[in-house]
Design an enzyme around this catalytic site. Structure first.
Site, PDB file in Angstrom:
ATOM      1  N   VAL A   1       7.535  52.663 121.181  1.00 16.41           N
ATOM      2  CA  VAL A   1       7.631  52.244 119.669  1.00 16.41           C
ATOM      3  C   VAL A   1       6.671  51.444 119.474  1.00 16.41           C
ATOM      4  O   VAL A   1       6.112  50.577 120.206  1.00 16.41           O
ATOM      5  CB  VAL A   1       9.025  51.616 119.401  1.00 16.41           C
ATOM      6  CG1 VAL A   1      10.112  52.920 119.367  1.00 16.41           C
ATOM      7  CG2 VAL A   1       9.358  50.557 120.085  1.00 16.41           C
ATOM      8  N   CYS A   2       5.874  51.454 118.463  1.00 21.43           N
ATOM      9  CA  CYS A   2       4.728  50.849 117.978  1.00 21.43           C
ATOM     10  C   CYS A   2       4.590  50.541 116.659  1.00 21.43           C
ATOM     11  O   CYS A   2       5.167  50.988 115.793  1.00 21.43           O
ATOM     12  CB  CYS A   2       3.207  51.612 118.443  1.00 21.43           C
ATOM     13  SG  CYS A   2       3.671  52.241 120.356  1.00 21.43           S
ATOM     14  N   THR A   3       3.345  49.801 116.155  1.00 17.86           N
ATOM     15  CA  THR A   3       2.961  49.454 115.066  1.00 17.86           C
ATOM     16  C   THR A   3       1.417  49.444 115.079  1.00 17.86           C
ATOM     17  O   THR A   3       0.777  48.739 116.033  1.00 17.86           O
ATOM     18  CB  THR A   3       3.582  48.081 114.540  1.00 17.86           C
ATOM     19  OG1 THR A   3       4.940  47.986 114.287  1.00 17.86           O
ATOM     20  CG2 THR A   3       2.949  48.082 112.966  1.00 17.86           C
TER      21      THR A   3
END
Ligand SMILES: *[C@@H]1O[C@H](CO)[C@@H](O)[C@H](O)[C@H]1NC(C)=O
Ligand SMILES: *[C@@H]1O[C@H](CO)[C@@H](O)[C@H](O)[C@H]1NC(C)=O
Ligand SMILES: *[C@@H]1O[C@H](CO)[C@@H](O)[C@H](O)[C@H]1NC(C)=O
Ligand SMILES: *[C@@H]1O[C@H](CO)[C@@H](O)[C@H](O)[C@H]1NC(C)=O
Ligand SMILES: *[C@@H]1O[C@H](CO)[C@@H](O)[C@H](O)[C@H]1NC(C)=O
Ligand SMILES: *[C@@H]1O[C@H](CO)[C@@H](O)[C@H](O)[C@H]1NC(C)=O
Length: 416
Positions: A138-140
């Protein structure tokens, strides 16, 4: 049941049982750059990787220095997996996964074999480490254009959800083990830089990279029913016309020569798993989020100054849909971006956004800040990729009172 709803249930479960402050955002932070404080462990080390060497020899010097950390990381995975399947999973990994390596495309197959030989880690376990990220990251990521037309690209890489909650330190076991493996790599051919990347020692695909003066690229996972498990399973069963996400990213960084070229390849290559590719170019308007299914492209969302869209920001949800409310990193990140305004956007202020909870969270393994252009930039002019790992400035957390079940969700599904 849909995979995405299953995932929502698990996130909710983890939030409740660990009293993590899921879904609650703090005030936008400022003046966070340069990184400091007790949790800052220093700059990430740079290594040079010589693409002119045979693939099996390219990583030797990196692994010689990072061997202990790699072994510790893989041991942590084994401890988790061993507890869950009475050791059967590791037996499978050691005996079955080595057979996959020869089906992987060149040069990845050879590089992985070289890694196993130098580190002494069994081949199957190195393969596991290399396919890990296809499944749960999960990332931004954000690509931004300032008023002068400079393009910036930055990301938080969050990894390790469901992978062992340490009740003593209130951290995710795998996330903590990964942090010492974060390296910066300068890939050279004929002694000249081809691209640079923030990566993990022992990992041959790429999740974050820059071709100086040309383009920047990050990849975020996209969850979907037709997800990575199915693609990997098909690969194992012999249907191999798709490309591994992180291998494609590396190939594009290594061999695409412009923003447009990269965009076409990322949009058109058949994949094993759905993904978001976040791409930045070297000219005004060149920044986009490519939303991919395994087969085709659903949407390309670009910077559009005329529409007031001076940045594109992607977490792990389609941009035209609401994020899951317990995992909403998009709304707080956009709120902080908008508060800063295009006039004041710099790598420093982007770093502030990426340091604001929950954009920054206990899974954040590293933050990368990239600037593609030739314009020299204050604190991080040379080299023009400034990467900071082990950031986590003063993440205040209530003490977890209940036990979070170590859930090997991903591998279970993939083995079914
Ligand atoms: C990290 O790198 C920056 C710029 O390259 C330098 O100014 C700074 O002193 C370094 N910090 C540490 C802790 O080594
Ligand atoms: C590459 O650069 C290094 C140091 O700058 C030099 O020692 C070496 O001879 C160069 N190699 C080639 C193949 O040009
Ligand atoms: C990039 O292209 C070169 C030359 O065609 C090839 O040898 C290399 O394997 C390619 N890199 C990747 C990662 O596919
Ligand atoms: C931008 O990228 C293109 C394609 O790689 C290149 O030809 C051009 O010189 C680059 N522009 C700048 C300002 O670096
Ligand atoms: C930009 O930052 C400066 C200094 O922090 C501040 O005085 C100014 O109001 C900001 N500009 C905008 C448009 O927010
Ligand atoms: C959290 O736990 C630590 C050690 O277990 C204890 O010293 C500390 O007081 C606790 N904090 C709160 C807010 O309960």
């Amino acid at each position: 049941m849909k995979l995405s709803s299953l995932r929502h249930i698990f996130i909710a479960f983890i939030c409740l049982s660990s009293q993590l402050s899921c879904g609650t955002a703090e005030e936008c932070r400022d003046s966070m750059y340069p990184p400091k404080g007790p949790t800052f462990k220093g700059n990430v080390t740079w290594y040079t990787l010589n693409l002119d060497l045979p693939p099996s020899e390219r990583w030797t010097h990196v692994i010689k220095e990072k061997k202990a950390e790699l072994v510790a990381m893989i041991q942590a995975i084994k401890d988790l997996a061993g507890g869950f399947f009475h050791g059967k999973l590791i037996h499978l990994v050691d005996n079955e996964l080595p057979l996959i390596v020869d089906t992987l495309p060149y040069p990845f197959n050879e590089e992985i074999k070289g890694l196993a030989a130098v580190s002494g880690v069994p081949l199957g376990e190195v393969v596991l480490f290399n396919i890990f990220y296809e499944i749960f990251t999960v990332c931004t990521s954000v690509v931004v254009e300032d008023l002068k037309g400079n393009i910036y690209h930055a990301r938080n890489l969050d990894f390790g959800l469901f992978m062992g909650w340490d009740r003593k330190t209130h951290t995710w076991t795998i996330t903590e083990k990964l942090k010492p493996l974060v390296v910066n790599v300068d890939f050279k051919r004929n002694n000249k830089t081809v691209f640079k990347s923030t990566s993990f020692a022992g990992y041959v695909g790429m999740l974050t990279g820059i071709r100086p003066k040309e383009f920047t690229l990050t990849v975020n996972e996209r969850f979907s029913v037709d997800g990575g498990y199915i693609g990997i399973l098909e690969w194992i069963l012999g249907q191999r016309d798709g490309m591994w996400m992180s291998f494609l990213t590396r190939r594009v960084l290594e061999n695409a020569t412009s923003y447009e070229d990269a965009k076409n390849e990322l949009a058109q290559t058949k994949l094993l798993a759905p993904a978001y590719f976040i791409l930045g170019g070297n000219q005004t308007g060149q920044g986009c989020v490519i939303t991919r299914t395994r087969i085709n492209t659903l949407d390309i969302w670009e910077i559009a100054l005329k529409l007031g869209r001076w940045y594109v920001l992607e977490t792990n949800y389609d941009h035209w849909e609401e994020p899951f409310f317990l995992d909403d990193r998009r709304t707080p990140a956009m709120k902080c971006m908008n508060k800063i305004t295009q006039a004041n956007i710099t790598l420093q202020t982007i770093y502030d956004v990426l340091s604001t909870k929950p954009v920054l969270n206990k899974l954040t393994t590293y933050t990368s800040l990239m600037e593609v252009s030739t314009v020299l930039y204050g604190k991080c002019s040379q080299p023009k990729i400034c990467d900071i790992s082990n950031i986590a400035p003063a993440l205040k957390q209530k003490n977890a009172t209940k036990h979070v079940i170590v859930f090997f969700f991903n591998f279970q599904l993939y083995l079914m």
